[in-house]
Design an enzyme around this catalytic site. Structure first.
Site, short mmCIF file in Angstrom:
data_model
loop_
_atom_site.label_atom_id
_atom_site.label_comp_id
_atom_site.label_asym_id
_atom_site.label_seq_id
_atom_site.Cartn_x
_atom_site.Cartn_y
_atom_site.Cartn_z
CB CYS A 161 -0.77 -0.04 1.16
SG CYS A 161 -2.25 1.09 0.95
CG HIS A 209 -3.80 -3.97 2.75
ND1 HIS A 209 -2.78 -3.12 3.69
CD2 HIS A 209 -4.19 -2.64 2.34
CE1 HIS A 209 -2.93 -1.92 3.55
NE2 HIS A 209 -3.93 -1.62 2.69
CD GLU A 234 -1.54 -6.14 5.20
OE1 GLU A 234 -2.27 -5.21 5.36
OE2 GLU A 234 -1.07 -6.52 4.19
#
Length: 239
Positions: free
Chosen positions: A109, A211, A213
């Site tokens: 990001c 994202h 994660e």
């Protein structure tokens, strides 16, 4: 026992004044590194970046709800931005040092945007007002939910991504990266917004606008596998 590659992870910082100022890092960044086979280490802001880089095998530049100073990519600010100059200066120094060493870098990001800037690229300062026909890239929903598709538009040197494949991702951003000669666009949304990039030269330097994660998309595993494989190779070659 095989040594796990050590991944330096950049944290955010809150606005509480000293001595109560806190570093902030979402747990899922560390969890993702651990799940992919790495050992995450949080890197406190400091001038001694070289000392950190001597100890780690890969650099993870995380996201954050702030913007990069447009002066760093040769533009004037066209609106009021929330900026974190201390964090940006720290991460810029880390990226430069990691690139000089050939150390793998993954930018997520805001981290992708800073990686692009460090590679000589620039940014679209505000997608809604600058990209005609753009859809919402910062939806009012949890980042654990995918929001739109990205298409793999070029072959990666480091990630196992099938060209032309579509993946649903969880982007949360209002700025985006401009094309530049120093990196290839790996993925883009249907409104032309760049969603992933890779340095054309040198070691692993990849940025993704979504994202990974959160593990919300099937493409996320490829991102983490590629990054940790590169970090493991760097560790093997340098120690």
């Amino acid at each position: 026992m095989t040594r796990k590659p050590i991944i330096g992870v950049t944290p955010d910082i809150n606005d509480i004044g000293a001595p109560e100022t806190e570093y902030l890092l979402r747990k899922n960044y560390a969890d993702a590194v651990l799940s992919a086979g790495g050992l995450p280490i949080i890197l406190p802001f400091a001038a001694a970046c070289d000392l950190y880089l001597q100890e780690i095998d890969g650099l993870l530049v995380t996201g954050g709800m702030f913007d990069i100073d447009p002066q760093l990519y040769r533009q004037l600010a066209r609106k009021d931005f929330v900026m974190k100059p201390e964090r940006t200066a720290f991460e810029k120094a880390l990226i430069k040092g990691a690139r000089d060493r050939g150390m793998p870098i993954l930018g997520i990001c805001n981290g992708m945007q800073l990686l692009a800037v460090c590679l000589g690229g620039g940014l679209i300062q505000d997608i809604p007002s600058e990209v005609e026909g753009a859809f919402e890239h910062k939806p009012a929903q949890s980042a654990s939910i995918t929001h739109h598709n990205v298409e793999i538009v070029s072959r990666s040197r480091h990630l196992d991504l099938a060209p032309d494949a579509l993946h649903s991702v969880n982007s949360v951003h209002h700025q985006s990266v401009l094309p530049a000669d120093s990196y290839n666009v790996l993925a883009a949304a249907s409104d032309s917004v760049i969603e992933a990039l890779e340095a054309r030269e040198g070691g692993f330097a990849v940025g993704v606008q979504w994202h990974p994660e959160y593990g919300a998309s099937e493409i996320d595993d490829a991102v983490w596998r590629g990054f940790l494989a590169a970090a493991a190779q760097f560790s093997s070659n340098s120690r």
